[in-house]
Design an enzyme around this catalytic site. Structure first.
Site, short mmCIF file in Angstrom:
data_model
loop_
_atom_site.label_atom_id
_atom_site.label_comp_id
_atom_site.label_asym_id
_atom_site.label_seq_id
_atom_site.Cartn_x
_atom_site.Cartn_y
_atom_site.Cartn_z
N ASP A 30 0.83 -1.20 0.00
CA ASP A 30 0.00 0.00 0.00
C ASP A 30 0.86 1.26 0.00
O ASP A 30 1.76 1.40 0.83
CB ASP A 30 -0.88 -0.01 1.25
CG ASP A 30 -2.28 0.49 1.00
OD1 ASP A 30 -2.39 1.59 0.44
OD2 ASP A 30 -3.24 -0.20 1.37
N THR B 267 -6.91 3.64 -2.75
CA THR B 267 -6.68 2.24 -2.37
C THR B 267 -7.65 1.26 -3.01
O THR B 267 -7.24 0.34 -3.72
CB THR B 267 -6.74 2.09 -0.84
OG1 THR B 267 -5.67 2.84 -0.27
CG2 THR B 267 -6.59 0.64 -0.42
N LYS C 196 -6.76 -4.11 6.07
CA LYS C 196 -7.92 -3.36 5.57
C LYS C 196 -8.95 -4.30 4.98
O LYS C 196 -8.61 -5.20 4.20
CB LYS C 196 -7.48 -2.37 4.49
CG LYS C 196 -6.54 -1.28 4.95
CD LYS C 196 -6.20 -0.35 3.79
CE LYS C 196 -5.29 0.79 4.21
NZ LYS C 196 -4.97 1.70 3.08
N ARG D 275 -11.23 -3.59 2.60
CA ARG D 275 -11.32 -3.43 1.16
C ARG D 275 -10.14 -4.06 0.42
O ARG D 275 -10.28 -4.54 -0.71
CB ARG D 275 -11.43 -1.95 0.79
CG ARG D 275 -10.29 -1.06 1.28
CD ARG D 275 -10.61 0.41 1.02
NE ARG D 275 -9.57 1.32 1.48
CZ ARG D 275 -9.52 1.87 2.67
NH1 ARG D 275 -10.45 1.57 3.56
NH2 ARG D 275 -8.55 2.72 2.99
N ASP E 275 1.04 2.36 4.06
CA ASP E 275 0.12 3.46 3.78
C ASP E 275 -0.14 4.29 5.02
O ASP E 275 -0.09 5.52 4.97
CB ASP E 275 -1.20 2.88 3.23
CG ASP E 275 -2.18 3.96 2.82
OD1 ASP E 275 -1.90 4.67 1.85
OD2 ASP E 275 -3.25 4.08 3.46
N ASP F 260 -0.98 -0.15 -4.91
CA ASP F 260 -2.29 0.37 -5.31
C ASP F 260 -2.21 1.83 -5.73
O ASP F 260 -3.06 2.32 -6.47
CB ASP F 260 -3.30 0.19 -4.17
CG ASP F 260 -2.79 0.73 -2.84
OD1 ASP F 260 -1.60 1.05 -2.72
OD2 ASP F 260 -3.61 0.79 -1.89
N HIS G 121 -2.55 11.10 -1.29
CA HIS G 121 -2.41 10.69 -2.69
C HIS G 121 -3.75 10.84 -3.39
O HIS G 121 -4.75 11.18 -2.76
CB HIS G 121 -1.94 9.23 -2.76
CG HIS G 121 -2.77 8.32 -1.91
ND1 HIS G 121 -3.95 7.75 -2.34
CD2 HIS G 121 -2.61 7.90 -0.63
CE1 HIS G 121 -4.47 7.01 -1.37
NE2 HIS G 121 -3.68 7.09 -0.31
#
Length: 541
Positions: A36, A77, A159, A161, A301, A348, A482
């Protein structure tokens, strides 16, 4: 004689059946690793300190696509994971952000939200998730279809997702971390109770063990020459901290904030330890057909958002991730045999430099105030049309309008959008504002124009998109974020290693959408249903 002939025919049929099953050479296991927020330049920024078995092994034994880019907007993401595994773009696969506003109903949706399922492994709402919002198949789905669902597919991440979307619609399981109980959980979409191996892993209480010691640098702090000083004004802090300096007192911080584990290198250690447990628990790679494990290393991330890409914290996180990857590959070597599994590693999205860091070095950068932009648009629209709050939200760098109000007030929708565009283009840090329905008439250069179109789904995206000047973003002056089209957000690492992978590299332009079709070509299976990418033929033998 007839019985003998029948027996012979049966034996031949069985033999041909076995031959047919073995006719297509495939690896025992495919492992997709998405780091990430990993910028491409991190492969080289810390290369002199990576050890032999991690990133260096992938580059030394495998194949590197040096110019791999995201071809959609925004670079977030959920969008990136969906694009990697579908080989498609948000306009087609439907995941247009981590969340979005439904343009028909006005309801806001989280990308993997599912009101029809229940949490498994927790009493919180953390498990009320599924892949139902993803409109296309994934490469993991296609492997299931190709083997009549005999292949096993598992997704792993901190995460939700980043576990759910890569694993697709048909996996054996997808698991993510619930901070409320420090355990990996799942959804009733997949199963009604956690497998025994997951319960056993959760009972080991690894998160608490990892957080029982302060976060110190892996090496003497003075040797982190690729990073800024330990304390910078643009760096964020953990809750309760008064300084950004090492060591970070994780035992105290974690006792007050269970989410803090995510923003440390230990989050990646936990993820890869759980991935090893998944390999053993499902016996991935141990059957007669190819299995698929998707892994997202998400702590990069969280650390990046909090401290920025020039911090000692992010350098230390990548050096520790490198060691964790080395240990993970060694585990796969021992369990499956070197060369019997196929790995790809990508990201990602990337990340921007912190605004304060850029400004200190006299490089253009700034913050676009998203909330003020929305208020300003509504003021301009009120003055022009006499109706307030025609613009309702601005997530994903898209502006959403109240279409029902526009219709009720008998306003010209195109005129409303045009007025909004005119206002936005006069604001500091805004380079372009685009009415996407009329993008053909907009003086936006390539590749930005195509990236906007690739990311636009009319049911899930706002009608006007804001493109910032390079170095500008909507966010905070602490840490970074981002989402833009610029190379710092869209230039990604892409490495392949293992089964039938050539050693080498290419500087030809490749896309995030090319990953799934490359895996499909190597496995001799169908590309995902919305795939727009192409195989990178240089990768495989």
């Amino acid at each position: 004689m007839t019985k003998k002939l029948s027996a012979f025919a049966l034996a031949c049929a069985m033999g041909f059946s076995v031959m047919a099953q073995q006719a297509v050479p495939r690896p025992k296991l495919v492992v997709g690793i998405v780091v990430d927020q990993m910028r491409w330049d991190y492969l080289y920024r810390y290369a002199d300190r990576y050890e032999a078995g991690g990133f260096k092994r992938m580059m030394g034994e495998g194949f590197s696509c040096e110019n791999t880019y995201i071809t959609h907007l925004p670079s977030f993401t959920a969008v990136g994971h969906s694009t990697i595994y579908t080989g498609s773009v948000p306009a087609i696969h439907g995941i247009t952000g981590n969340e979005w506003t439904d343009q028909v109903t006005g309801r806001k949706w989280y990308c993997t939200e599912d009101t029809t399922v229940q949490s498994v492994g927790t009493t919180s709402a953390a498990g009320k998730m599924s892949p139902r919002n993803l409109l296309a198949t994934t490469i993991t789905d296609e492997l299931k279809l190709a083997t009549n669902f005999r292949s096993k597919v598992v997704g792993v991440s901190l995460k939700d997702r980043a576990s759910i979307l890569p694993a697709g619609h048909t996996p054996d399981g997808a698991f993510w971390l619930d901070d409320s109980n420090g355990s990996f959980v799942t959804s009733s979409y997949y199963m009604n109770e956690l497998p025994e191996w997951v319960t056993k892993f959760n009972n080991s209480k690894e998160p608490a063990a990892l957080m029982s010691k302060p976060w110190e640098t892996l090496y003497p702090i003075k040797t982190y020459v690729q990073s800024t000083a330990d304390a910078e004004s643009w760096e964020g802090t953990f809750k309760g901290e008064t300084t950004t300096t090492f060591p970070h007192n994780m035992p105290v911080i974690y006792s007050q904030d269970r989410e803090s584990l995510r923003a440390t290198p230990s989050g990646n250690t936990l993820t890869l330890d759980f991935a090893k447990a998944a390999v053993a628990g499902y016996n991935l790679g141990g059957g007669t057909v190819t299995d698929f494990l998707t892994i997202n290393c998400a702590s990069t991330d969280y650390v990046g958002h909090q401290y920025g890409p020039n911090s000692i914290e992010i350098e230390d996180t990548y050096l520790r991730l490198d060691k964790d990857l080395s240990a993970f590959f060694s585990y796969l070597d021992q369990r499956l045999g070197k060369g019997n599994y196929l790995v790809f590693l990508s990201a990602d999205h990337g990340v921007a430099h912190s605004v304060g860091f850029m400004q200190e070095h006299k490089i253009p950068a700034g913050l676009v105030p998203g909330g003020k932009l929305l208020a300003g648009v509504n003021s301009a629209l009120l003055a022009r049309f006499g109706v307030d709050k025609l613009a309702v939200s601005g997530e994903n760098y898209h502006l959403n309008f109240d279409r029902n109000k526009i219709k009720e007030q008998k306003l010209d929708y195109d005129a409303v959008k045009k007025e909004a565009v005119m206002y936005l283009q006069q604001q500091p840090g805004v380079e372009f504002a685009v009415d996407i329905d009329n993008i053909g008439n907009s003086p936006v250069p390539e590749p930005i124009k195509s990236m906007i179109i690739n990311g636009y789904n009319p049911k899930r995206s706002g009608a006007v998109m804001i493109i910032q000047e390079p170095g500008w973003f909507q966010g905070s002056d602490k840490g970074t974020t981002h989402g833009s089209w610029n190379t710092f957000d869209t230039h990604l690492p892409l490495l392949f290693m293992g089964w039938h992978v050539k050693h080498g590299a290419t500087n030809a332009m490749t896309s995030m959408t090319d990953i799934a079709p490359t895996i499909a070509a190597m496995l001799h299976i169908q590309m995902p249903s919305g795939c727009v990418g192409k195989p990178v033929m240089e990768v495989y033998k």
